[in-house]
Scaffold this active site. Structure first.
Site, mmCIF file in Angstrom:
data_model
loop_
_atom_site.group_PDB
_atom_site.id
_atom_site.type_symbol
_atom_site.label_atom_id
_atom_site.label_comp_id
_atom_site.label_asym_id
_atom_site.label_seq_id
_atom_site.Cartn_x
_atom_site.Cartn_y
_atom_site.Cartn_z
ATOM 1 N N ASP A 49 -145.171 24.232 8.679
ATOM 2 C CA ASP A 49 -144.415 24.858 8.562
ATOM 3 C C ASP A 49 -144.493 25.189 6.418
ATOM 4 O OD1 ASP A 49 -141.606 26.641 8.643
ATOM 5 O OD2 ASP A 49 -141.451 24.436 6.956
ATOM 6 N N GLU A 121 -147.855 26.319 14.871
ATOM 7 C CA GLU A 121 -147.638 25.554 13.172
ATOM 8 C C GLU A 121 -148.352 24.526 13.257
ATOM 9 O OE1 GLU A 121 -143.355 27.238 10.986
ATOM 10 O OE2 GLU A 121 -143.244 25.182 12.392
#
Length: 239
Positions: A49, A121
């Site tokens: 992220d 992610e």
């Protein structure tokens, strides 16, 4: 699990396949197999992220020099939102490779946007750990470019972006007011103003109220960028 097909789909060959395997371990699988020494992909998701936000921000900064801070922020948010990342994950069939619990399997969790976005992610982080952050950048940039070319900027929710910006700066929620409606019934044109207390932030026109409101919010964000947010202190002085 045979991940050779996934390696091919990703276009990246892992030196350490265990890193990719770790990125595909959902927490539900770990909870169901508590006796194992495995860890879920949540830490990789956290790293991915942060890395994705940096890569996306850098990409937009260098590729679109005319975008102001507010537009950069809203465009980045559109590129890294859950729905977009889930779309990326589906392009690699990541859902087919995630290890989840039997309960989640029955609930058909493999195709949930949240699970897919988190897995994407985690895979990005796995590539960075395996081959360096540049490898992760080179892997994800084509996806970001393609999404921009597909008109992601046209799908930005400017009203939400403006609300987030104004509330964060002065704790005021923007309001939208109808200035006028012109044209015949079959070609109505709305003019909408967006205000923050006594400060007019922008005016927009559109073929419907929602369209005009979005345009007003877009204009307001541009005005705030051009003025370096100088309009916002006016709100504080009125209190």
């Amino acid at each position: 699990m045979d991940l050779s097909k996934l390696h091919t789909a990703l276009g990246y060959s892992f030196r350490d396949p265990a890193v990719l395997e770790a990125a595909l371990l959902h927490r539900s699988y770990i909870h169901e197999n508590a006796s194992s020494a495995l860890s879920s992909n949540e830490r990789l998701e956290f790293l991915g992220d942060a890395l994705l936000n940096f890569i996306t921000g850098s990409f937009l900064y260098h590729t679109y020099p005319d975008l102001g801070e507010g537009q950069l922020t809203t465009t980045r948010s559109a590129l890294v939102q859950t729905r977009t990342l889930a779309k990326f994950a589906r392009s690699f069939d990541l859902g087919d490779y995630v290890r989840i619990s039997k309960g989640e399997e029955r609930a058909r969790a493999r195709q949930r946007d949240n699970l897919l976005a988190d897995t994407f992610e985690a895979v990005l982080a796995a590539i960075a750990l395996d081959g360096g952050w540049e490898a992760a950048r080179d892997w994800v940039l084509p996806l970001l470019r393609a999404e921009m070319e597909n008109g992601v900027a046209e799908r930005i929710d400017y009203k939400s972006a403006l609300q987030h910006r104004v509330q964060g700066a002065v704790n005021v929620t923007p309001s939208y007011r109808e200035r006028m409606v012109t044209g015949p019934d079959h070609e109505r044109q709305w003019t909408i103003e967006v205000w923050a207390d006594t400060v007019l932030l922008g005016v927009g026109q559109g073929a419907s109220k929602p369209m005009a409101s979005q345009e007003a919010a877009r204009v307001a964000l541009e005005a705030l960028d051009e003025a370096n947010s100088a309009l916002l202190p006016l709100l504080e002085s009125d209190k």
